[in-house]
Design a protein around this motif. Structure first.
Motif, short mmCIF file in Angstrom:
data_model
loop_
_atom_site.label_atom_id
_atom_site.label_comp_id
_atom_site.label_asym_id
_atom_site.label_seq_id
_atom_site.Cartn_x
_atom_site.Cartn_y
_atom_site.Cartn_z
N ASN A 88 36.49 39.92 48.71
CA ASN A 88 35.42 38.99 48.36
C ASN A 88 35.58 38.68 46.88
O ASN A 88 35.63 39.60 46.05
N THR A 89 35.66 37.40 46.55
CA THR A 89 35.86 37.00 45.15
C THR A 89 34.69 36.15 44.70
O THR A 89 34.50 35.04 45.21
N GLY A 90 33.88 36.72 43.80
CA GLY A 90 32.72 36.02 43.29
C GLY A 90 31.47 36.34 44.09
O GLY A 90 31.53 36.62 45.29
N ALA A 91 30.32 36.27 43.42
CA ALA A 91 29.05 36.63 44.04
C ALA A 91 28.74 35.75 45.26
O ALA A 91 28.20 36.23 46.26
N GLU A 92 29.12 34.49 45.20
CA GLU A 92 28.85 33.58 46.32
C GLU A 92 29.53 34.03 47.60
O GLU A 92 29.06 33.76 48.70
N ALA A 93 30.66 34.70 47.44
CA ALA A 93 31.42 35.18 48.60
C ALA A 93 31.03 36.61 48.98
O ALA A 93 31.62 37.19 49.89
N GLY A 94 30.07 37.17 48.24
CA GLY A 94 29.59 38.51 48.59
C GLY A 94 30.15 39.62 47.73
O GLY A 94 29.90 40.80 48.00
N ALA A 111 34.89 40.01 65.08
CA ALA A 111 34.62 38.60 65.36
C ALA A 111 35.21 37.70 64.27
O ALA A 111 35.43 38.13 63.13
N TRP A 112 35.45 36.46 64.61
CA TRP A 112 35.90 35.44 63.66
C TRP A 112 35.26 34.11 64.04
O TRP A 112 35.17 33.85 65.24
N PRO A 113 34.79 33.26 63.15
CA PRO A 113 34.86 33.41 61.70
C PRO A 113 33.80 34.36 61.16
O PRO A 113 32.78 34.59 61.83
N PRO A 114 34.00 34.89 59.95
CA PRO A 114 32.99 35.73 59.31
C PRO A 114 31.82 34.87 58.86
O PRO A 114 31.95 33.65 58.76
N GLY A 115 30.71 35.49 58.55
CA GLY A 115 29.51 34.75 58.14
C GLY A 115 29.60 34.29 56.71
O GLY A 115 30.44 34.68 55.95
#
Ligand code: 5GP
Ligand code: ZN
Length: 115
Positions: A88-94, A111-115
């Motif tokens: 995860n890169t950056g706060a927006e991506a978690g 599962a895919w896609p991730p949330g």
């Protein structure tokens, strides 16, 4: 500077904060996620502080490769043939800890896609 005293994962690297260590090489530490999302949920971090995957790729591509190599070894040692590796890169991506970490997630179907 290789460690940042204010960084949670640097403090795990130094042993200042305990963690369930899974593997260690000269450049990489792997430990269990405190809030696992699957039977295997390991975090792999460079021993030297670095904020995110893009910085690591620019500064130390060999360490970036080592993260994937150790993740693959851990999965193989557990007989896990299908797994997910995530930055995860950056706060927006978690991203919540700004010391780059590769999530190794497996041991169940994903599962895919991730949330
Ligand atoms: P991110 O959200 O930055 O991609 O991932 C951070 C991860 O670190 C989360 O999955 C979270 O559960 C894990 N984590 C947060 N604090 C600790 C801790 O003190 N110890 C361990 N082992 N994992 C942690
Ligand atoms: Zn750090």
């Amino acid at each position: 500077m290789s460690q940042d005293a204010n960084c949670l994962f640097c403090r795990i690297v130094t042993g200042d904060i305990p963690a369930d260590i899974v593997a260690r090489t000269q450049t990489v530490l792997a430990f269990n996620d405190i809030d696992p999302q699957a039977p295997t949920h390991v975090l792999l971090v460079p021993i030297r502080h670095c904020a995110n995957a893009a910085e690591l790729a620019a500064q130390s591509p060999e360490v970036l490769a080592e993260l994937f190599s150790v993740a693959s070894d851990i999965a193989a040692s557990r007989g896990i043939t299908g797994y997910r590796t995530v930055f995860n890169t950056g706060a927006e991506a978690g991203q919540s800890v700004f010391h780059v970490h590769l999530h190794l997630i497996g041991g169940r179907s994903l599962a895919w896609p991730p949330g």
